[in-house]
Structures are given as C-alpha cells and as structure tokens.
Write an enzyme that holds these catalytic residues in place. Structure first.
Site, PDB file in Angstrom:
ATOM      1  N   GLU A   1      85.584   4.054  46.389  1.00  0.00           N
ATOM      2  CA  GLU A   1      86.306   2.788  45.780  1.00  0.00           C
ATOM      3  C   GLU A   1      85.769   2.362  44.416  1.00  0.00           C
ATOM      4  O   GLU A   1      85.309   1.214  44.587  1.00  0.00           O
ATOM      5  CB  GLU A   1      86.536   1.840  46.984  1.00  0.00           C
ATOM      6  CG  GLU A   1      87.041   2.154  48.232  1.00  0.00           C
ATOM      7  CD  GLU A   1      87.522   0.885  49.117  1.00  0.00           C
ATOM      8  OE1 GLU A   1      86.652   0.085  49.022  1.00  0.00           O
ATOM      9  OE2 GLU A   1      88.725   1.145  49.828  1.00  0.00           O
TER      10      GLU A   1
ATOM     11  N   GLU B   1      91.693   6.335  54.164  1.00  0.00           N
ATOM     12  CA  GLU B   1      91.186   5.092  54.906  1.00  0.00           C
ATOM     13  C   GLU B   1      92.409   4.119  55.548  1.00  0.00           C
ATOM     14  O   GLU B   1      93.357   3.743  54.607  1.00  0.00           O
ATOM     15  CB  GLU B   1      90.355   4.618  54.533  1.00  0.00           C
ATOM     16  CG  GLU B   1      88.984   5.072  53.856  1.00  0.00           C
ATOM     17  CD  GLU B   1      87.808   4.190  53.224  1.00  0.00           C
ATOM     18  OE1 GLU B   1      87.961   3.111  53.692  1.00  0.00           O
ATOM     19  OE2 GLU B   1      87.219   4.493  52.588  1.00  0.00           O
TER      20      GLU B   1
HETATM   21  C1  GLA Z   1      86.527   0.327  52.450  1.00  0.00           C
HETATM   22  C2  GLA Z   1      85.458   1.094  51.879  1.00  0.00           C
HETATM   23  C3  GLA Z   1      84.851   1.828  53.430  1.00  0.00           C
HETATM   24  C4  GLA Z   1      84.730   0.422  54.452  1.00  0.00           C
HETATM   25  C5  GLA Z   1      86.278  -0.068  54.751  1.00  0.00           C
HETATM   26  C6  GLA Z   1      85.961  -1.132  55.610  1.00  0.00           C
HETATM   27  O1  GLA Z   1      87.871   0.892  52.197  1.00  0.00           O
HETATM   28  O2  GLA Z   1      85.899   2.222  51.516  1.00  0.00           O
HETATM   29  O3  GLA Z   1      83.454   2.168  53.141  1.00  0.00           O
HETATM   30  O4  GLA Z   1      83.888  -0.359  54.084  1.00  0.00           O
HETATM   31  O5  GLA Z   1      86.564  -0.374  53.334  1.00  0.00           O
HETATM   32  O6  GLA Z   1      87.275  -1.687  55.504  1.00  0.00           O
END
Ligand code: GLA
Ligand code: ZN
Length: 673
Positions: free
Chosen positions: A151, A308
C-alpha cells in the site's frame, strides 16, 4: 495476471504472517488453511527487520523454513518484498530514510509506510532486499506473483525530497523562465531566479491547510512529483525481481480511489492490478462498485485481483461492525462481478499484539475452525473450487465510460474558489450512480484510453483539459460519439493556467456554448431548472451561459439568470455534446441518462429492484451474469434469457421469476450463446 497455468481457478487465500507464530502454531495453520480451502498465501509483507540485521548482515533462515513449509503443504505464494516498513536500526543509523511530515516535522522510527521515497539509503537497501529475495527463491515454482512493498502512500516533505523535486522540475521545465510562466509567479512577486530558491509546498511555505494552497502550480507539481517518486521506488524493485524471475508477474496492492498516487500512471508498470477493499458498513454498494470498476479499467478491462478484504471486521474504523452472515461472500462476489479473478483476505490468523489484534482473520483468537467466520470462508473456498477456471479472464463490455483523471482531482481540490464543497469524486459519483442503478456497466477511464469503442463518454467536472484532449473529444463526437460534461469544465490547461477567451475554453466549440459567469451557491441554497416540463434543483455551482449553436434543453427558474440555459445539446459532426451547467439531484441524472441510454441503445444487464446489482462478464467459455442482492430483505428478478445456475446447476427459463434471499448471490451462465 497471476499465472493461471499454475492455478486453474480463482485463487483463494491472503496475507499470512507466520513470523508472528511459533512452529507448532504454523503447523496447525497449515491444517486449518487447507481445511478452509485456501490455496494462496501472501508472505513476507512486513519482515524487513527480521531479514536484514545490519548493512551487510542478512538472515533468511526463518523465511527459508516458511517457504519450505508452505510449498510442502501445496500452497501457492504471492511473495512480498517487505519494504513497506524499514527496520529500527536503519532509521537510527540513517535518519535520512525517515519521512518529514506536511508540518515540517521529521518523524522518528515507528509505524509503517514510513520511508522517504527519495532517500538514497532507502532506495539502495530496498532494491537490494528485493533482489536478494528474488535470487534466493527464484526456483520455487509455487510463487505465482510478486507483491512489491505494501500500500504505497503518504507523502514526504524532507530535504532529500526538496532537492530531488528541483531536479524533477528542471527536467520538466528546462528553464526557470518556463517554470515561472507555468506557475504564474509574477503573482505576489514569487519570481524565481535560481532552482534552489524553490522549496517544498507545505504548511511552512505555500499552504494554509493540506488542500489549501496559495500557488496551485507548485502544489500540483508536488503532488505529481510525490506520486512519481514512489513509482520510482516501485519500479526499482520491479526491475530487481524481474532480473531473476522474468516470468513471475509483479503487482503492488492499490487502494481504490487513493488521491495521492496517480494509479493510471502506475498501472503501466504493473503486470496486473491488485487492490485492498475495506468498505465500512455504511459504504454504499455503488461506492464499492466504482472502485472495482476503476481497478478493472486501469489495465483496459483486464481482470484484477482482490488482494485484501477482511473476512469479518476491521480494527481501524471508528466503529468496527461485523460483516453479517453472507456479507463476506456477497462482497467477494461483488469484486468478481466487477472483474476480480481472485478472492483474498487480510489475514489468515489474528495477531495477538499491536494495533491489528482486533482485525478479522480466517483463524480467530480462538485458534480453531469452529467459528462462524471460518465456516463462511471454508464454504466460499469450496464454491470457488467448484467454479474452477470457467470465469477466469472474463471481460466486461462497457459501452459507457466516465473519465477520471488524477491531475483534475488534485487541481480541482487545490482550487481557491468557486466553492470549498467542490469535490471531484462526489461529482463523478453523481453520474456513475445513475448507471449503476440501471445495471449498465461503466469503465472508469484515463485521458489515454481510445474512445471509439464507447457509445457514451462522460467527463464530469473536467476542469483541466490536458494537452490536446479536446481534439480527441472532438474527433470522437465528430465520428458519432456522444459526450457529456458538466459545469466547471474546460477552465484550465495542464499547468492550471486559465484558457482565456471564454469558458469552457478549448471545449467551447464542441459544446457550442459560452459560459460567462459561475455562481457558487452556499450549502443549503438552491436554484431550480426546468427540463421537459419538470423542475429539478440546481446546486453548488450555476453556470450562466449563452448558446453558440447549442440547443437549450433546460433553463434556470429563479434569480437574475432566470430563463437562461443550464442544460444544452450541441450537434457536432455526426455526434452530440451535452453540457450540464449545474449540480442536480439523483432523479435528474437518472431521468436524463435513461433517455440518453434509450436513444443510444445502451441496455441494462437485467432490470432489478433497488439494491440488487447485476453485471455480466464474458470469455471464450461463455457469458456469466452475476446477480447480487445487497438488501436485508428478499427481492425478486425476472430473467431475460435461459440460464444455468453455476452453483446449484439448476436450469432457469426466460421469464422465470427468481426469489433472492437477503444477501443472495446468483451466478448464471447464459444458455445458447
Ligand atoms: C491494509 C494493509 C494490511 C492491513 C490491513 C488492515 O490493507 O495492507 O497490512 O493493515 O490494511 O485492514
Ligand atoms: Zn523525503
């Protein structure tokens, strides 16, 4: 895309952090994850500190054993490079890798996504780690993708960045005179004579708030520069892993409409798009849908990966409500319905400490399989196995495109006037919603996309007309295309300098209008306009205009500009160009676009009640219709063709009325196509 030769189905799994667990737990996880029908694990997302202990001391022993264990248990791997958070020792030894905030404060070690993108030390160590990982694990044939960093986001305002910004500007403008012109520095006596007089635009210099700047030119260039700086980090790691594993596709996990990074530019350097979807319980269906549509559109409609999502709950929202029974499955299929070829989670097992210990996971703190969430994951995994490879690679055929452009996003929201309430995304949604409600697919495109395959192109709030985009639009309309734009369009060129001679500048001829003045209405105040005998509200901004060849379709009803045009249509070549001179309400957009779609023969996938979404994806195996009931209550739909239900195998005939349980998902394969 994830190598589908290696995984002949939609992959199912997600982030797994065995570095937080002892051997015994890891072994138990292998059993549980297989039981949950998981087939892919994203590994090594935050292990930099474990892997590198000093400048030259690396230790891969634990990762070696994790990689062995995972392979021995038959899992595919999405291998991360771990550079999303630097080690504490590195920050202590090389403070230059720490970011400086917008306030000018240098951060200390802590958090994550915390490295200065322009630090030479960070760049050296991050690419070296990526390269070592690729060299070490290149022969693991269960690695199906690289996950660079995590991210990417945020911004840095440190001295490294300031220096590199000057170089970036020099490359862009060549001479300081060009820069002065582009930023209009004769305003307030800001003329620069040397490059090193230029400082970063933050609260210490040109800003009086994150989005409020006294010089749009420099702030806009800094936004571009910050996005480019992180893209350089990504590209360096991309090259590093490709040197050893040229055939493994590379991605990084994006975040939907993330303002700080120009994803349309990033997408060119990504082998496939992946993203993290975390809708709050109050997020609307269409807000989630448009993000998936953006992700699909980033690479001209190629499927993306839902990298995710939480199986049940997040920890970081103010109120972290559970996904109700069936909702995780529904939102997983919503991603698939809009173009995902995978369903993945953060995370496999819940941490016991730090800020994510209350974040949902497939394996909860209870540590066993007897939980609602585990059972729901397991059942979804089973369904994905059953669907197999049939839907892989299937595409969405959109006849409608909405332009979304990061430069416009930045520039509109840096603008001082005409309204603080002017928000690019909100305006895009006013238009998108009308199509989503009717189950008409929309691509969310950049200025680079070829327009000829669309019957309708909409560019709400196209404040900035970049390069010769006006020529592209003219050619599109001339050849029969239909174009719609809104108030506050065609105002500036790419440096945020006004195109003089009358608004909407370079779009004036195409639209056949001249906008003389723009009236900003305070929140709560509205004008009205008449369109086809009905009255609709005019809010936010009211353009006061003169037709110059365009036909007037609607006029204001009150104020000194009563009876003047607000909605126009211009015939141009064999196409038409519409101008919507104000912001109206849902009913207006729905009515207006219903008529336009009818005329252009753009048909809904299926007619459904409100809150029931339908999309279609097609590939060489067939045509797949997804019907998703987001409502709390039972709904029904009438089928428009003969179908086979891909989950139950049942056959349905055209005209059949199907009952949809709350949160139901139907995946229908069209017969006879
Ligand atoms: C993000 C991150 C993860 C985790 C999630 C939690 O998407 O990439 O590492 O912290 O949030 O919601
Ligand atoms: Zn920096």
């Amino acid at each position: 895309m994830i190598d589908s030769g290696k995984v002949n189905k939609m992959v199912f799994g997600g982030d797994y952090n065995p570095e937080q667990w002892d051997q015994e737990t890891r072994q138990e996880d292998m059993r549980l994850l297989k039981l949950a029908n998981v087939d892919i694990l994203t590994l090594n997302v935050f292990s930099w500190a474990a892997l590198q202990k000093d400048d030259d001391v690396y230790d891969f022993s634990d990762l070696d054993s994790i990689m062995e264990m995972v392979r021995a248990n038959g899992f595919k791997v999405c291998l991360a490079t771990s550079t999303g958070a630097h080690p504490a020792w590195m920050a202590k030894k090389y403070p230059e890798i720490l970011r400086t905030e917008f306030s000018g404060t240098r951060r200390k070690f802590g958090g994550r996504h915390n490295s200065c993108p322009n630090s030479e030390v960070f760049k050296k160590f991050s690419t070296k780690l990526a390269s070592k990982l690729a060299e070490r694990y290149k022969d693991y044939d269960n690695i199906v993708a690289w996950h660079i960093s995590n991210e990417y986001g945020g911004a840095c305002y440190c001295e490294n960045c300031e220096k590199v910004f000057r170089i970036w500007l020099r490359n862009k403008y060549k001479t300081i005179e060009n820069l002065n012109k582009a930023w209009n520095t004769s305003f307030w006596g800001h003329t620069f004579y040397a490059w090193d007089e230029i400082v970063v635009p933050n609260i210490q210099s040109e800003h009086f708030g994150e989005d409020r700047t006294m010089f749009q030119g420099i702030s806009l260039d800094y936004a571009r520069f910050n996005s480019d700086s992180m893209l350089e980090n990504y590209k360096a790691e991309y090259e590093a892993v490709k040197a050893f594993t040229p055939d493994i596709p590379v991605t990084t996990n994006l975040m939907g409409f993330y303002k700080l990074l120009d994803y349309q530019k990033w997408a060119k350097y990504m082998d496939f798009i992946s993203w993290d979807s975390y809708p709050s319980v109050s997020e609307s269906i269409e807000d989630t849908a448009i993000k998936h549509d953006l992700m699909r559109s980033l690479k001209s409609g190629l499927p993306f990966i839902l990298m995710e999502q939480t199986p049940s709950v997040t920890n970081w929202q103010s109120y972290n409500s559970l996904k109700r029974p069936g909702v995780m499955r529904l939102l997983s299929y919503q991603a698939v319905a809009h173009g995902s070829d995978a369903v993945m989670f953060f995370q496999m097992r819940r941490s016991i400490g730090a800020c994510e210990k209350f974040h949902g996971a497939v394996i909860d703190h209870a540590g066993h399989e007897n939980t609602r969430v585990f059972r729901e994951c397991q059942a979804l995994g089973e369904e994905l196995k059953q669907l197999g490879s049939l839907t892989l690679g299937a595409r969405t055929e959109a006849k409608v495109a909405i332009l979304f452009d990061w430069d416009n996003w930045w520039a509109i929201e840096y603008s001082a006037g005409p309204s603080v309430d002017l928000k690019y995304y909100d305006e895009i949604m006013n238009y998108y919603r009308a199509f989503h409600r009717r189950n008409i697919s929309v691509d969310i495109i950049s200025v680079e996309v070829d327009l000829s395959k669309y019957r309708l192109v909409i560019a709400p709030l196209m404040y900035m007309v970049k390069g010769d985009y006006d020529e592209k639009l003219k050619a599109y309309v001339k050849n029969g295309g239909t174009f719609v734009t809104s108030f506050f369009s065609g105002i500036v060129e790419e440096h945020d300098l006004v195109t003089v001679g009358g608004y909407p500048g370079k779009l004036r001829e195409l639209l056949g209008i001249w906008v003389e003045e723009i009236d900003g209405l305070p929140n709560g105040k509205e004008n009205q306009f008449e369109y086809q005998g009905n009255t609709y509200p005019a809010r936010l901004l009211c353009d006061i205009m003169h037709p110059e060849g365009a036909e007037v379709l609607g006029t204001y009803q009150t104020d000194f500009y009563r009876n003047t045009p607000v909605l126009t249509k211009n015939c141009y070549g064999s196409g038409e160009a519409y101008y919507v001179g104000t912001r109206s309400d849902e009913l207006f957009y729905e009515t207006f676009f219903d008529q336009l779609c009818n005329r252009l023969n753009i048909k809904p996938v299926l007619n459904t009640p409100k809150g029931v979404e339908a999309t279609v994806r097609k590939n060489e195996n067939g045509e797949f219709t997804f019907v998703l009931n987001h409502q709390e209550n039972e709904e029904q739909v009438t089928l428009n063709a003969d179908y086979t239900d891909m989950i139950t195998g049942r056959k349905y005939q055209k005209g059949c009325i199907l009952k949809l349980e709350p949160k139901a998902v139907l995946i229908l394969e069209a017969d006879n196509v």
